[in-house]
Design a protein around this motif. Structure first.
Motif, PDB file in Angstrom:
ATOM      1  N   ARG A 174       1.181  -1.301   0.126  1.00 18.45           N
ATOM      2  CA  ARG A 174      -0.354   0.195  -0.077  1.00 18.45           C
ATOM      3  C   ARG A 174       0.742   0.906   0.169  1.00 18.45           C
TER       4      ARG A 174
ATOM      5  N   TRP B 237       0.219   5.883   0.351  1.00 15.86           N
ATOM      6  CA  TRP B 237      -0.639   6.952   1.635  1.00 15.86           C
ATOM      7  C   TRP B 237       0.042   8.451   0.716  1.00 15.86           C
ATOM      8  N   ARG B 238      -0.309   9.141   0.074  1.00 16.87           N
ATOM      9  CA  ARG B 238       0.710  10.646   0.253  1.00 16.87           C
ATOM     10  C   ARG B 238       0.495  11.044   1.803  1.00 16.87           C
ATOM     11  N   THR B 239       1.299  11.267   2.489  1.00 15.66           N
ATOM     12  CA  THR B 239       1.167  12.497   3.157  1.00 15.66           C
ATOM     13  C   THR B 239       1.316  13.636   3.258  1.00 15.66           C
TER      14      THR B 239
ATOM     15  N   ASN C 289      -1.696  10.518   7.289  1.00 12.86           N
ATOM     16  CA  ASN C 289      -1.802  10.098   5.551  1.00 12.86           C
ATOM     17  C   ASN C 289      -2.838  11.084   5.373  1.00 12.86           C
ATOM     18  N   GLN C 290      -2.611  11.405   4.505  1.00 11.17           N
ATOM     19  CA  GLN C 290      -4.071  12.705   3.298  1.00 11.17           C
ATOM     20  C   GLN C 290      -4.561  11.598   2.770  1.00 11.17           C
ATOM     21  N   SER C 291      -3.851  10.584   1.311  1.00 10.10           N
ATOM     22  CA  SER C 291      -5.157  10.108   0.778  1.00 10.10           C
ATOM     23  C   SER C 291      -4.111   8.764  -0.224  1.00 10.10           C
ATOM     24  N   PRO C 292      -4.856   7.926  -0.024  1.00 13.84           N
ATOM     25  CA  PRO C 292      -4.168   6.474  -0.668  1.00 13.84           C
ATOM     26  C   PRO C 292      -3.301   6.282  -1.943  1.00 13.84           C
ATOM     27  N   VAL C 293      -2.459   6.434  -1.780  1.00 12.23           N
ATOM     28  CA  VAL C 293      -2.013   6.709  -4.034  1.00 12.23           C
ATOM     29  C   VAL C 293      -1.881   4.787  -4.219  1.00 12.23           C
TER      30      VAL C 293
ATOM     31  N   LEU D   7       5.303  10.568   0.623  1.00 14.46           N
ATOM     32  CA  LEU D   7       4.907   9.099  -0.122  1.00 14.46           C
ATOM     33  C   LEU D   7       5.305   8.208   1.564  1.00 14.46           C
ATOM     34  N   ARG D   8       4.137   7.616   1.997  1.00 15.17           N
ATOM     35  CA  ARG D   8       4.729   6.250   3.185  1.00 15.17           C
ATOM     36  C   ARG D   8       4.287   5.216   1.738  1.00 15.17           C
TER      37      ARG D   8
END
Length: 742
Positions: A703, A705-707, A713-717, A736-737
């Motif tokens: 997985r 996420w954009r953080t 975390n802000q939104s999934p990538v 990114l995470r």
């Protein structure tokens, strides 16, 4: 923890344009600053306090709401400490006159700070506010936190406030020039710290039973920050340079640099050991790691036992090297590590030499002359000045060095005459500095030698306070760049002096720019009113362009430059360069407080120069990072491996991460602070929109996420197998995470 939405800084007078972008990337919306105008007239000339609050827009277009106060400890300045009713009644009307202009929209003004710095807290502020409001209907005083103030302003007036775009310019950053030997080490530390963190993350990936050195990494960053903090001593550091307090402060400050370097080495050693252990190679192997996110060829130094050669995997071709220093049973060598993969490694076997073979193919002494050349450049040394009189670009067919000016290229300049003048204090009652510039005057070429990767000219000269200066001029067979390595013995001086290396270019209408943290600044157009125009701090590169050509210079060890002239302490309000010369501002002791008075010793300064008809910021961003970020190396010896059992990693060149867009740089790859996956920090360095595909050849992604930069975390990538795609705006910082599958 509790979310934070503001930052506040006192004392420092001005701020890099990148602050707005960095704070926004962290999720911080508000920025309170209070300046000290000692040697820094940005608030006096720009009157940013009367224009506050305003939206400050960074190079990437993101904004923070900023309030720029005239001074810190402001209530004490206005109303004394503890605050007095009579004093406030006299001063507040004068203070509020600054906000009577129709352009000032809010119905409130910020008084920044109630106490005085470096003293114990004096009680009574809250009681004074109550007493004032009981006696006076106007102005009303409200005891407030910074978030309370900003939220009030934002909610009621945020849409009406102006947007400001530009750089505050450096001022107090010239203090780094008061400690040149350790500043040079710190500049290397800053680049290698990122490499250490990347390697630690990868070490934990390939050996999951060995955790990265997270505690040591935090200590490393703490020491880097503590050395970079804007003061080096207490107020008496200049006036009492030999006092016990000053000397202990100097030792403490410089120890931060030494400790950080050792911590970086320790982190790199462990991580490289973990990675090397997982590569299917026997002992007697060198593993070279490239910390940057694109393939590169760079010089590497190491020790090699006598009667050994290097063979590159997988071809097992012998790699030529030069011997820099011979010792008992081994040599210290340098070789070109070719085409090392992006964020990856290349292996070399340390094999027994074949009898009567040449291990250093191509290394030879050449006849001594004042000229050295390759397919790109012809460089000529001038014995009269002890510097370079000509650099001819063969591809452009043009001379780069201005021969009509007073100085030659890479010439040492010693500048005296700063004592008791405006150059040391923003005080118009002091005289303007009448500076005396003493350049190096004579020199000679010691040697010219051909190496496996190019040719090197070594020359010697001397100057005032520098009895011996030795310079290596390096030309490369397959890279269009020139490297200057200046070694000097600088004698300690307690007077107000400075040292520069001059780089005069033959341009008729020069335009200057230099890189900051997430973009670049043209000081003729991008500086906020009142910002510093006499010296500048360079992140990786400085460029000077004209109708004839462009030149890029990477000041590897010394971050300060002046453009068009040396620093004369005139505090100009417009940028009007007197020449097309870049001056590397390597040393000064102009400060009257908080910095070191005396410095000297053995110093090394490196510069990398390139030229072209038009040099893009992207090309210079890459050149700067290659020049300032060394390859990391690990020798695998019998203590590390006593077998040649199968390992999961191939000895062939291997990348751990590639990026499709050349404009997007992986600045860091670190363990997440909360332990959940890894954090990758990206930066757009070309000034244009990019769509970057990140590919992890050895890992499958679970997985992503954009953080924000604080790792929230802000939104999934979307991830597909071992890659993900992310859009990046010009100059944008993207975090990114990522979670890899087990």
């Amino acid at each position: 923890g509790v979310p934070f939405d503001y930052a506040n800084i006192t004392d420092v007078p001005s701020y890099s344009w990148s602050y707005a972008s960095i704070l926004h990337a962290l999720g911080i919306r508000y920025f309170a600053a209070a300046g000290n105008s000692d040697r820094a007239p940005i608030l006096l000339w720009g009157r940013w306090n009367t224009k506050s609050p305003f939206w400050w827009q960074g190079p990437d277009g993101s904004k923070v709401l900023m309030s720029y106060s005239r001074q810190y400890s402001q209530l004490a300045f206005l109303c004394q400490l503890p605050p007095q009713m009579a004093a406030c009644a006299e001063s507040l009307p004068v203070f509020l006159q600054s906000y009577e202009a129709p352009s000032y929209k809010p119905d409130a003004a910020l008084i920044y700070g109630a106490q005085v710095e470096n003293t114990e807290i004096r009680p009574g502020t809250a009681a004074f506010v109550e007493q004032w409001n009981a006696q006076y209907a106007y102005p009303k005083l409200i005891l407030s936190t910074f978030p309370d103030y900003f939220r009030y302003i934002d909610a009621r007036f945020g849409s009406e406030l102006p947007t400001v775009v530009g750089d505050g310019g450096p001022y107090w950053e010239d203090g780094i020039g008061s400690d040149a030997p350790y500043a040079a080490i710190d500049r290397v530390n800053q680049q290698r710290a990122l490499s250490a963190e990347k390697l630690s993350t990868l070490g934990a990936y390939v050996q999951k039973n060995v955790a990265g050195e997270q505690g040591l990494i935090r200590t490393m960053w703490q020491n880097l920050i503590l050395y970079s903090e804007h003061t080096f001593t207490s107020w008496g550091g200049y006036s009492r340079p030999n006092s016990e307090e000053t000397q202990r402060q100097q030792f403490t400050k410089e120890q931060f640099v030494v400790n950080a370097r050792q911590e970086i080495n320790s982190i790199v050693d462990q991580a490289m050991s973990q990675i090397a252990d997982q590569i299917h190679v026997p002992s007697s192997t060198i593993v070279v790691f490239n910390p940057l996110s694109w393939e590169r060829s760079s010089l590497v130094e190491t020790d090699l036992d006598d009667h050994r050669v290097l063979k590159e995997y997988p071809s097992m071709q012998v790699v030529p090297y030069e011997i820099l220093r011979r010792a008992n049973g081994y040599n210290h060598i340098r070789f070109m590590a070719e085409n090392v993969p992006a964020m990856g490694y290349q292996c070399y076997q340390m094999a027994e030499a074949v009898p009567n073979s040449s291990n250093t193919a191509g290394e030879a002494s050449l006849p001594v002359s004042n000229t050295i050349e390759n397919d790109y450049y012809r460089v000529q040394f001038d014995p009269g000045s002890g510097a370079i009189s000509s650099v001819y670009d063969k591809q452009l067919g043009k001379e780069l060095v201005n021969s009509s000016g007073p100085y030659r290229l890479n010439q040492y300049l010693y500048v005296a005459g700063g004592e008791g003048t405006q150059i040391v204090n923003l005080n118009k009652s002091l005289p303007v500095a009448k500076l005396t510039i003493s350049p190096s005057r004579s020199g000679r070429v010691d040697s010219i030698r051909k190496t496996p990767y190019g040719a090197i000219m070594t020359y010697e000269t001397s100057g005032v306070s520098a009895p011996q200066i030795t310079t290596d001029v390096m030309l490369f067979d397959h890279q269009k760049k020139i490297e200057f390595v200046d070694h000097l013995q600088e004698q300690p001086v307690a007077h107000k002096v400075a040292v520069y290396f001059a780089f005069p270019f033959a341009l008729t209408r020069p335009e200057f720019s230099y890189e900051i943290q997430n973009g670049w600044v043209d000081p003729a157009h991008d500086m906020l009113k009142g910002g510093s125009l006499e010296w500048f701090t360079v992140q990786h590169w400085v460029r000077v362009s004209g109708p004839e050509f462009s030149v890029g210079l990477v000041p590897v060890n010394a971050p300060l430059v002046t453009l068009g002239d040396i620093n004369r302490g005139t505090w100009p309000q417009t940028f009007d360069p007197k020449s097309s010369t870049v001056y590397s501002y390597v040393m000064n002791n102009y400060w009257h407080t908080n910095y070191f008075r005396v410095q000297g010793g053995n110093l090394t300064f490196r510069y990398v120069l390139t030229s072209g008809q038009d040099l893009s910021p992207l090309s210079l961003a890459r050149l700067g990072r290659v020049s300032m970020t060394p390859m990391e190396l690990r020798q695998v010896i019998s203590n590390d491996k006593n077998d040649d059992l199968s390992r999961p990693l191939s000895p062939a060149p291997q990348s751990f991460l590639t990026v499709s867009s050349p404009d997007v740089v992986v600045e860091d790859w670190k363990a997440a602070e909360d332990g959940n996956g890894a954090i990758i920090r990206l930066l757009e360095v070309g000034g244009q929109d990019a769509n970057a595909t990140l590919t992890f050849p050895l890992f499958s992604l679970k997985r992503a996420w954009r953080t924000n930069a604080a790792e929230e975390n802000q939104s999934p990538v979307n991830v597909q197998g071992n890659s993900l795609e992310i859009p990046v705006k010009p100059h944008q910082i993207v975090t990114l995470r990522v979670l890899a599958t087990e």
